[in-house]
Design an enzyme around this catalytic site. Structure first.
Site, short mmCIF file in Angstrom:
data_model
loop_
_atom_site.label_atom_id
_atom_site.label_comp_id
_atom_site.label_asym_id
_atom_site.label_seq_id
_atom_site.Cartn_x
_atom_site.Cartn_y
_atom_site.Cartn_z
N GLU B 49 -62.47 -20.65 42.07
CA GLU B 49 -63.18 -19.96 42.89
C GLU B 49 -63.45 -20.82 44.23
OE1 GLU B 49 -63.50 -20.24 39.72
OE2 GLU B 49 -64.08 -18.32 39.00
N PHE B 111 -75.70 -16.27 28.32
CA PHE B 111 -74.60 -16.89 28.56
C PHE B 111 -73.92 -16.74 30.03
CE2 PHE B 111 -69.92 -15.38 28.38
CZ PHE B 111 -69.36 -17.18 28.05
N GLN B 112 -73.40 -17.76 30.38
CA GLN B 112 -73.03 -18.01 31.84
C GLN B 112 -74.07 -17.47 32.81
OE1 GLN B 112 -69.18 -15.61 32.02
NE2 GLN B 112 -68.26 -17.42 31.60
N LYS B 161 -75.90 -7.96 36.80
CA LYS B 161 -74.81 -6.97 36.10
C LYS B 161 -75.35 -5.50 36.11
CE LYS B 161 -71.88 -6.24 32.16
NZ LYS B 161 -70.42 -6.18 32.67
N MET B 477 -56.67 -42.95 53.59
CA MET B 477 -57.70 -43.23 54.27
C MET B 477 -58.71 -44.32 53.61
SD MET B 477 -59.13 -43.04 57.23
CE MET B 477 -58.74 -41.65 58.21
#
Ligand SMILES: Cc1ncc(C[n+]2csc(CCOP(=O)(O)OP(=O)(O)O)c2C)c(N)n1
Ligand SMILES: [Mg+2]
Lengths: 160, 563
Positions: B49, B111-112, B161, B477
């Site tokens: 993502e 959940f999630q 949802k 760097m």
């Protein structure tokens, strides 16, 4: 310098967190913060007292204005403003000290809102100076509990 | 007609003119994915993502349009945070849609479930949790409006949802007005007049431009103004491309890895015209010695940028485009001055600095490829017509220094956040938006491994992005800082167990090339630039090459370490 900011916000979930997060995330100070509904539905007023040098205060005001949910920010230190705060103080009041405490209550024009055999609960309203003064006066009797609302303020009608 | 939340979302995106989105599915957004095939919007499945947000961001930077992405709740949402913060720091318009657990479960550690609105509050311009399907269309309209106006930035919309399943009558709002959000686009004329007068009196004027010039499409007017009034130009890294890098008035970038000429010019200028830049610490060095002789004019659309780090003499809150147009007009009013003649001494001085200390590098004895040489060749071969994205580190600085950007939106790099792993997914987004263009990610061997999984995305959609790895076997760097400021205590920067990038490219179905000799650089670059496929070129460069000039952190701009 101490500044009192009047911040009109859309009253939606998270708005307090946006304002508080702005202060913590950018290292600004909040001395007191007070929120309540206004007469307009869906709009709340926050009064924030803060301190910092002029450049910091300018940033605080600009950053607040930048928040999408903030409608208006007024720096009340720019104008002659009336400022009040309310404090509830539960003070130890023995037989010997009670009379003197009541005299102080009288002088400061505060109210007794609760009594018991060894305690008095006082309601004090005033600006910061007055509140600090009465706290100083009462400390020697023993302050048991202390709750303050934070500053609310309003621009005076007559500016001079 | 009643539509479901999912349908409303896709319909609204269509109304906003969104043609492509980058995303990754999951339980909380499955209703949206169920509708997606019926919509005209093309979805690009990324492999992480973070890649989706960077791709949307690269899409936005290369076009000026709002980039869109769609991810699921919980881990899908948290994976976007680096991408969001990257876009936020560089003021890039992106709208991120995250799935959320059903409203009834919010707050229950379902959940999630994650409070992504809470997590992203400090790194979005604004964000929304939609609790009622009737608010959906309006909030989406607001999200796009807020992301793309004023000082642009990312906006997140969290979609439970059940809201995606609920139905309501759909009507997309035509206009929007917010009482608490009214960005100011037009400058105060009086202020601009003052600025024009100050500039006209200047003997050593300098333009210091930034990313705001790119985002407000003000490159052309900036160029006109500079040429018309003979004003030398430097810019921040974010501002590269606004002013042509091959123009005689161009001094190169300023700041920590800026050119000698640019930093000297800042130090000696008597009037500094700052447009769309924010006096970042990587630009100013020690702030109280920045532009010590200059009166400063500061044009910015965001009032918080003004007087945040430095005191300015003439603040102008405005869109850069309008402010520069007005300034051009006002300067034009000033009586017949031979500008070129007036500034000739100063221009000669700054050009002198350019010649005295040009960007350069030692063509070493080791026989190893010089990374700066690679950038010079990429510039020559592409004639400056490519879109260059970068990772972060030395590779990014060489790409900024040794390629001349001619046009806005051809330089795409994570400036404010400095996000390793940005360049490749951003290149994917830029390639989706610019199908016919050559898009090159200039990478480091460290950074490229941070989002290498997007190889699958690039190959899957036939995106012919070219990854040029300036492979120094180091987090270069970091190593440079350790060499210069930490007694060569090379703790952790060594990357000697890198993968075989050629095999890795092939494993993903792309082309891979290894370059170890200087003479192979051009032929291989020619080959990959002509290839219609995704390519990785692993160029083994001088391992301990440093980026110069360098102003040590916290030092004044004149305290440059030179080659
Ligand atoms: C996500 C992230 N982690 C850490 C850093 C700190 N950092 C900045 S540059 C750099 C080294 C990058 O190495 P490489 O990609 O090989 O580039 P090089 O400097 O060698 O060209 C690191 C670790 C960062 N910018 N971003
Ligand atoms: Mg490296």
């Amino acid at each position: 310098m101490r500044h009192v900011l009047s911040v009109l916000v859309e009253n939606e979930p998270g708005v307090l967190s946006r304002v508080a997060g702005l202060f913590s995330g950018r290292g600004f100070n909040i001395d007191t913060l007070n929120v309540g509904p206004t007469l307009e539905k869906g709009v709340s007023l926050m009064t924030i007292s803060t301190h910092g040098d002029e450049q910091i205060i300018e940033q605080i005001i600009k950053q607040l204005r930048k928040l999408i949910t903030v409608i208006k920010v007024v720096d009340l230190s720019d104008t002659k403003a009336g400022e009040r705060e309310m404090v509830l103080i539960k003070v130890h009041a023995s037989e010997n000290s009670r009379a003197e405490i009541l005299r102080i209550v009288d002088i400061f024009r505060c109210k007794v809102v609760d009594v018991s055999t060894d305690e008095l609960t006082l309601e004090v309203t005033g600006d910061q100076g007055k509140i600090n003064a009465i706290v100083n006066m009462l400390q020697r009797f023993g302050i048991k509990e202390f709750a303050r609302t934070g500053t609310v303020a309003m621009k005076r009608s007559m500016q001079f | 007609m009643e539509l479901t939340g999912a349908q409303i979302l896709l319909e609204s995106l269509k109304q906003e003119g969104v043609k492509h989105i980058f995303g990754f599915p999951g339980g909380a957004v499955i209703d949206i994915y169920d509708e997606l095939p019926k919509s005209s919007i093309q979805h690009f499945l990324v492999r992480h993502e973070q890649g989706a947000v960077h791709a949307a961001d690269g899409y936005a930077r290369s076009t000026g349009k709002v980039g869109g992405c769609l991810v699921t709740s919980g881990p899908g949402a948290t994976n976007t945070v680096t991408g969001i913060a990257t876009a936020y720091m560089d003021s890039i318009p992106v709208v991120i849609f995250t799935g959320q657990v059903p409203t009834a479960l919010i707050g229950n550690d379902a959940f999630q479930e994650v409070d992504i609105v809470g997590i992203t509050r400090p790194c979005t311009k604004h964000n929304y949790l939609i609790k009622d399907v009737r608010e959906l269309a309006h909030s989406i309209k607001e999200a796009f409006y807020i992301a793309s106006t004023g000082r642009p930035g990312p906006v997140l919309v969290d979609l439970p949802k059940d809201v995606m399943q609920a139905r309501t009558e759909f009507e997309y709002p035509k206009t929007i007005s917010l009482r608490s959000y009214n960005p100011n686009y037009t400058p105060n004329r009086k202020q601009v007049k003052k600025a024009a007068n100050l500039l006209a009196k200047a003997e050593r004027p300098l333009i210091y431009s930034g990313g705001g010039v790119i985002s407000s499409e003000a490159g052309e007017i900036l160029t006109r103004l500079a040429r018309r009034f003979s004003l030398p130009v430097t810019s921040t890294m974010m501002g590269l491309g606004a002013f042509p890098g091959n123009d005689p008035l161009w001094l190169g970038m300023l700041g920590m890895h800026g050119t000698y000429a640019a930093n000297m010019a800042v130090n000696n200028a008597d009037v500094l015209l700052s447009v769309g830049a924010r006096f970042d610490d990587r630009v100013t060095g020690k702030v109280n010695t920045f532009a010590p002789r200059a009166k400063i004019i500061h044009i910015d659309i965001d009032p918080t940028s003004i007087r945040k780090n430095v005191n300015v003499h003439i603040p102008i809150v405005s869109d850069c485009l309008n402010a520069l147009k007005t300034l051009d007009e006002e300067m034009g009013e000033i009586n017949a001055v031979q500008w070129e003649e007036k500034h000739s001494q100063w221009v000669k001085t700054v050009k002198g600095w350019c010649q005295e200390q040009p960007l350069r590098y030692e063509t070493g004895q080791s026989g190893k490829v010089k990374p700066q040489y690679v950038m010079e060749k990429i510039y020559e071969l592409t004639k400056g017509e490519a879109i260059i994205t970068t990772e972060v580190g030395q590779n990014q600085m060489w790409a900024a220094q040794f390629y001349k950007y001619h046009k806005p939106r051809t330089w795409i790099s994570s400036g404010g956040l400095g996000t390793m792993g940005y360049g490749f997914p951003a290149a994917i987004g830029a390639q989706v938006a610019n199908p016919g263009k050559l898009v090159i990610d200039v990478a480091g061997d460290g950074s490229i491994q941070m989002n290498i999984q997007e190889m699958a995305t690039a190959v899957c959609y036939n995106l012919p992005v070219k990854i040029i790895i300036l492979n120094n076997s180091y987090l270069g760097m970091v190593r440079q800082w350790q060499e210069l400021f930490y007694n060569k205590n090379y703790c952790a920067p060594c990357l000697d167990t890198a993968p075989d990038f050629v095999k890795l490219a092939e494993a993903y179905g792309a082309e891979g090339y290894l370059v170890e000799k200087t003479e192979d650089v051009v032929p291989v670059l020619n080959k990959v630039f002509a290839s219609p496929r995704t390519c990785i070129v692993d160029i083994r460069v001088e391992p301990e090459e440093n980026v110069y000039p360098m102003v040590p952190a916290g030092a004044s701009l004149t305290e440059m370490l030179l080659v």
